[in-house]
Structures are given as C-alpha cells and as structure tokens.
Design a protein around this motif. Structure first.
Motif, PDB file in Angstrom:
ATOM      1  N   UNK A 144       0.867  -1.185   0.000  1.00  0.00           N
ATOM      2  CA  UNK A 144       0.000   0.000   0.000  1.00  0.00           C
ATOM      3  C   UNK A 144       0.900   1.231   0.000  1.00  0.00           C
ATOM      4  N   UNK A 145       0.593   2.178  -0.861  1.00  0.00           N
ATOM      5  CA  UNK A 145       1.417   3.382  -1.020  1.00  0.00           C
ATOM      6  C   UNK A 145       0.522   4.607  -0.879  1.00  0.00           C
ATOM      7  N   UNK A 146       0.891   5.520   0.021  1.00  0.00           N
ATOM      8  CA  UNK A 146       0.176   6.789   0.165  1.00  0.00           C
ATOM      9  C   UNK A 146       1.102   7.796   0.828  1.00  0.00           C
ATOM     10  N   UNK A 147       0.684   9.054   0.829  1.00  0.00           N
ATOM     11  CA  UNK A 147       1.492  10.117   1.403  1.00  0.00           C
ATOM     12  C   UNK A 147       1.388  10.167   2.917  1.00  0.00           C
ATOM     13  N   UNK A 148       2.198  11.080   3.504  1.00  0.00           N
ATOM     14  CA  UNK A 148       2.176  11.247   4.951  1.00  0.00           C
ATOM     15  C   UNK A 148       3.126  10.339   5.699  1.00  0.00           C
ATOM     16  N   UNK A 149       3.801   9.439   4.992  1.00  0.00           N
ATOM     17  CA  UNK A 149       4.777   8.541   5.616  1.00  0.00           C
ATOM     18  C   UNK A 149       6.048   8.579   4.772  1.00  0.00           C
ATOM     19  N   UNK A 150       7.126   8.001   5.307  1.00  0.00           N
ATOM     20  CA  UNK A 150       8.414   8.030   4.623  1.00  0.00           C
ATOM     21  C   UNK A 150       8.398   7.115   3.391  1.00  0.00           C
ATOM     22  N   UNK A 151       9.304   7.410   2.471  1.00  0.00           N
ATOM     23  CA  UNK A 151       9.377   6.677   1.210  1.00  0.00           C
ATOM     24  C   UNK A 151      10.096   5.339   1.339  1.00  0.00           C
ATOM     25  N   UNK A 152      10.998   5.207   2.316  1.00  0.00           N
ATOM     26  CA  UNK A 152      11.901   4.065   2.354  1.00  0.00           C
ATOM     27  C   UNK A 152      11.231   2.716   2.273  1.00  0.00           C
ATOM     28  N   UNK A 153      10.286   2.446   3.164  1.00  0.00           N
ATOM     29  CA  UNK A 153       9.619   1.142   3.191  1.00  0.00           C
ATOM     30  C   UNK A 153       8.837   0.903   1.907  1.00  0.00           C
ATOM     31  N   UNK A 154       8.234   1.946   1.356  1.00  0.00           N
ATOM     32  CA  UNK A 154       7.474   1.805   0.114  1.00  0.00           C
ATOM     33  C   UNK A 154       8.401   1.471  -1.049  1.00  0.00           C
ATOM     34  N   UNK A 155       9.531   2.143  -1.116  1.00  0.00           N
ATOM     35  CA  UNK A 155      10.475   1.874  -2.207  1.00  0.00           C
ATOM     36  C   UNK A 155      11.013   0.450  -2.143  1.00  0.00           C
ATOM     37  N   UNK A 156      11.298  -0.032  -0.927  1.00  0.00           N
ATOM     38  CA  UNK A 156      11.812  -1.402  -0.789  1.00  0.00           C
ATOM     39  C   UNK A 156      10.774  -2.425  -1.223  1.00  0.00           C
ATOM     40  N   UNK A 157       9.493  -2.174  -0.882  1.00  0.00           N
ATOM     41  CA  UNK A 157       8.431  -3.109  -1.289  1.00  0.00           C
ATOM     42  C   UNK A 157       8.276  -3.129  -2.803  1.00  0.00           C
ATOM     43  N   UNK A 158       8.306  -1.950  -3.429  1.00  0.00           N
ATOM     44  CA  UNK A 158       8.150  -1.883  -4.886  1.00  0.00           C
ATOM     45  C   UNK A 158       9.349  -2.508  -5.580  1.00  0.00           C
ATOM     46  N   UNK A 159      10.543  -2.336  -5.026  1.00  0.00           N
ATOM     47  CA  UNK A 159      11.753  -2.857  -5.645  1.00  0.00           C
ATOM     48  C   UNK A 159      11.706  -4.373  -5.802  1.00  0.00           C
ATOM     49  N   UNK A 160      11.033  -5.045  -4.876  1.00  0.00           N
ATOM     50  CA  UNK A 160      10.933  -6.501  -4.931  1.00  0.00           C
ATOM     51  C   UNK A 160       9.987  -6.977  -6.030  1.00  0.00           C
ATOM     52  N   UNK A 161       9.122  -6.112  -6.506  1.00  0.00           N
ATOM     53  CA  UNK A 161       8.103  -6.525  -7.467  1.00  0.00           C
ATOM     54  C   UNK A 161       6.848  -6.946  -6.730  1.00  0.00           C
ATOM     55  N   UNK A 162       5.683  -6.534  -7.224  1.00  0.00           N
ATOM     56  CA  UNK A 162       4.421  -6.740  -6.513  1.00  0.00           C
ATOM     57  C   UNK A 162       3.402  -7.436  -7.399  1.00  0.00           C
ATOM     58  N   UNK A 163       2.538  -8.204  -6.738  1.00  0.00           N
ATOM     59  CA  UNK A 163       1.359  -8.733  -7.421  1.00  0.00           C
ATOM     60  C   UNK A 163       0.235  -7.701  -7.389  1.00  0.00           C
ATOM     61  N   UNK A 164       0.066  -7.034  -6.236  1.00  0.00           N
ATOM     62  CA  UNK A 164      -1.014  -6.050  -6.065  1.00  0.00           C
ATOM     63  C   UNK A 164      -0.435  -4.805  -5.404  1.00  0.00           C
TER      64      UNK A 164
END
Length: 501
Positions: free
Chosen positions: A122-142
């Motif tokens: 899940x990606x949205x504003x108001x939080x840091x980018x780091x955890x989101x970037x790491x999740x996307x880097x792995x490749x996602x189904x949803x």
C-alpha cells in the motif's frame, strides 16, 4: 468523448454461493474462516465477469461488499496465471482516493490471499518513502495506492507500470471531488494499452461518465442500486435546529444507549476538533480524524473506534473514506456537505453488510438549500424529526433553555460551565466583607463617605471648537512638527529625546 455502449448488464443472480462461482480453493478457505458463505448482490454479479477478464463498470454504494467484488476475482486471476513479478513493477494497480480506504483495501487483499502467497503493498502520502520503495523494488502482485504518492514514485522511476495487467479505479466520484482526475489521466497514460479495467463509483456525474468512457472497453455494467440513491436499510431523518444549539443536541443524543457506535461528520477540520472536544467534556468517548492529523494519529483514532474504546468518531468527508467499521449504528451529519453526493457516502458508513442503520442530519436555517439539493440528487424526501411529538427532543429543548445554551453555544469550559472561583488571597481585592463585591476600593477625591458623587457635565462635542486657541510658543519652519513629536512620542512614551531624535 461519449461513453461507449456496454456489452450487457449482468442480471441478478439468486441462490448463489462462493463455491458455485468457481473461486480458487485458497480463497474459499479464507472466506470460510471469515464466516462468509453467500455473496452480496454486487459480488454475485461482478465476480464471474471479472474472472473472465472483462472490463467492468460498477455503480454501487459503499457498504455493499464492493471491495470483495473485485479483490476475489483479481486474486483468482493472478493465481491462475502465476508469474514472478519483475522488480519495480506490479501486476495489478488499484487507485484509492484516501489513505484510509487504501489501507482497508490492502488489508482485504492480504486476508483473502493469505493462502496464495501474493505480494501486496500500500502506497500513500504522509509517511516516509523508504519502506514503500523497498516493497516496490521486490516486485508486486497487487499495489494499492493514492494518486499523489503514486505519481511521485513514477516520476522518481522507482515504479514502472508498463507491464500492469489489471487496473482498478475505486470511488471514482470521490476522486473527482478531490481534484484527482488530471493525476489519474497521467497515471493511465503510463499503463499498457492491453489491460483489464475495473471502474467503481457510487454516483455517476458527467465528468465521471466521460472518464469511464475513455478507460473502459465494452464493459459489463453492474448496478446494484439506482444511480445517486441511498441505501434502503438506512432510516434517515432531519432535525431543523439553530446552529448554536447543535453541540448541545449532539451531546444529548448520546444519553440514548442505542447510540453505541456513531460517526459524526463536519465540514471543516477545526470543526471536527471542536465537536470532539465538546463531546469529551460531556463524558462521551470521542476522537477526531481529518487531514491535519498525522497518519499515526489517524490510525490510532480509527483503531480505537474499531475496538470500541471510542464511542464517537468525528470526521471530515475526505478522512471518512475508508472507514470500514462493522456495527456503526448511527451517522450524524452535524453539518450538511456542500456536495450533495457526499451525503450518500456519509450515510453509507452505516447499514453495512445487510444490517440496518440510522442517519440523522442537523439542519440550520441557512442549510435548507443544501438539504433541497441532497433531496434532488437522491430523488427522495427526507422526513423531519417532529420535535413536538418527540419526548427526547422536548426534554432537550427544556434543558438547553434552562442551561442558557439557547442564547449562546459555549465550548467546554465556557462561561456557563466555569467553576465558581474562591476568594483571592490578600491583595487589594482580597477578603472583602460580605456585600462589598463590586464596590470601589478607594473613595473618589472630594467625596465624603455616604455622599453622592458629583454630577459630571454633559459632553459637548463643540466645546473644544468654541475655546480660543493658545498663542504659539514657537515660530519658524519645523517648530510645529517638533511640538507634536514632544506631545505624542512615537516610541510609546519611553522618552522624548528618542522621539525627537
């Protein structure tokens, strides 16, 4: 561009079970653990077509089971054609207007797909980018995302949408209200031409119809309720009341034990805080959620409301999207929304999953036009709560009048609710004899005890005009300016030398 004609409208399916829809066994197991056996009307109508890979236009109000209507068949399709997602890509993209709704959708995907091993983020504003970037880097189904932060990731090249297979636009009418139509078109331009599109909206204004026509290709139309109407299981009523009495009325309503879990809607963020503070001062467990709250604050308040630690959650329209809480008994519109369609979304927070609910709207005299607009959009007349025949409101009117709230509505700790002060210690005002309150501490000069104060002459505005002018003490250029500076120093009377300086 006019909206394309739909292929057909899915008929209502009766006596349907999740097993009969042919869903993946892992999904059926997750549904059984949640206690779900019979699909809602929109689920029964939408799931077969989404499983078949068709585009879909769903017109359904919140609370009708819409999330499961697209989550279950999407997970089924992804599992049937299981491939490892490429880094920085996602196979399915779901756009949501708010953080809360995005979080809720992401949780549902994780619950339903627990036995499938899907990568969900899940990606949205108001939080840091780091955890989101790491999740996307792995490749996602949803990937479930809010438009603003998603565009940031696209522009920073941490996300590539060129291989996305399924695109879902949820709460499209709310996207329009929040001004997200242009960002949505920017995001769609990054998607491949060959993809499955699912489009959901509670109402269908003209701009949303145009967007649906641009995105969808020969879609199946699924409509479980008439356009812009409200859920039939919600008992709606209106209380016409002066704006100054609204907070007192709201507090009085919670003396009824039937108000066990209630959502209160305000127009502004500041108004939400004020209403929550007033309820707290009246002994009602309440919290506020709005855009000025940080993401952790919003999550804590929402979790407390879900757990039953808060009886009331006061929210604005934007923050309320995604509040998917079971057993909300009442929705109170403390103030009517400016956008009539927002009323549909507000009251849709109750009467979810086939349960009954109650929606009460406080309408001040200057809000009557907003009420007429709502009745026009929903195509129904909302009944008024008869104050003369309702004992609770009659008692409320009496209590408001007795407390003096009819004259002014004060915040907690206001003049009507302040504790009486004790006598001050010492000083010129301390230890006054009884009955001396309000009397001057010193006698005026020239007045003897017991004598009346001399009468002051009446004010004559022309007296100064009739007085002769005194001769000038100085002459010459600049003398009059220097005199004025000495009379009215510009430094607040702290010395003439600097004023004349």
């Amino acid at each position: 561009m006019p909206m394309r004609a739909v292929a057909y409208e899915r008929p209502i399916v009766t006596n349907t079970t999740f097993e009969s829809l042919g869903l993946n066994p892992a999904l059926l197991s997750a549904l059984t653990q949640k206690g779900y056996t019979t699909p809602t009307p929109i689920q029964a109508k939408a799931i077969p077509d989404v499983m078949a890979g068709k585009d879909l236009l769903g017109i359904a109000q919140t609370g009708t089971g819409k999330t499961a209507a697209f989550a279950l068949p999407i997970l089924h399709r992804l599992a049937a054609n299981r491939v490892a997602p490429t880094p920085r890509t996602t196979r399915c993209l779901i756009l949501s207007p708010t953080r809360e709704l995005a979080t809720q959708i992401g949780e549902m995907f994780k619950i339903y797909g627990a036995g499938l091993g899907m990568r969900v983020a899940v990606v949205f504003g108001g939080v840091k980018y780091g955890a989101q970037e790491r999740a996307i880097q792995q490749g996602l189904d949803v990937l479930v995302a809010a438009p603003g932060r998603l565009l940031d990731h696209i522009q920073q090249k941490t996300l590539d949408l060129s291989s996305t297979e399924i695109f879902v636009l949820d709460e499209a009418d709310q996207m329009l209200d929040l001004g997200f139509i242009k960002p949505i078109r920017q995001i769609v331009s990054r998607l491949p031409a060959r993809r499955q599109n699912l489009f959901f909206s509670a109402t269908m204004p003209g701009e949303i119809g145009k967007l649906a026509g641009d995105l969808l290709k020969d879609p199946v139309k699924v409509q479980v309720t008439p356009q812009a109407t409200t859920v039939e299981r919600i008992k709606q009523s209106v209380i016409v009341i002066e704006a100054a009495k609204k907070r007192a009325l709201l507090t009085e309503l919670f003396s009824d034990p039937a108000f066990t879990r209630c959502l209160v809607f305000t127009k502004t963020k500041h108004g939400a805080d004020k209403v929550a503070a007033y309820l707290e001062a009246g002994g009602v467990e309440a919290g506020a959620i709005h855009g000025n709250k940080s993401q952790p604050q919003r999550e804590r308040a929402l979790q407390a409301f879900k757990d039953g630690r808060l009886r009331v959650l006061v929210a604005t329209d934007i923050a309320a999207r995604g509040i998917d809480v079971d057993k909300v008994t009442h929705v109170v519109n403390f103030e009517l929304p400016f956008v009539p369609e927002a009323y549909v979304h507000r009251i849709g927070r109750t009467a979810r999953a086939g349960k009954d609910g109650t929606a009460i709207s406080f309408v001040a005299p200057d809000e009557m036009k907003l009420l007429r607009d709502i009745e026009k959009v929903t195509r129904q007349k909302i009944s008024s709560w008869d104050r003369r025949n309702d004992k609770q409101l009659a008692q409320l009117d009496a209590s408001i009048l007795a407390a003096g709230v009819a004259k002014k509505a004060t915040l907690p700790g206001g003049e009507d609710e302040r504790p009486q002060r004790g006598p001050r210690r010492g000083g010129r005002h301390g230890d006054k004899p009884e009955g001396a309150r309000g009397q001057p501490h010193r006698r005026r000069r020239g007045n003897k005890p017991g004598s009346a104060a001399p009468e002051r002459p009446a004010f004559d505005p022309m007296a100064r005009e009739r007085q002769p002018m005194a001769p000038k003490a100085e002459t010459g250029d600049g003398a009059q300016l220097r005199r004025r500076k000495r009379r009215r120093p510009s430094n607040g009377g702290k010395g003439y030398a600097k004023a004349e300086g």
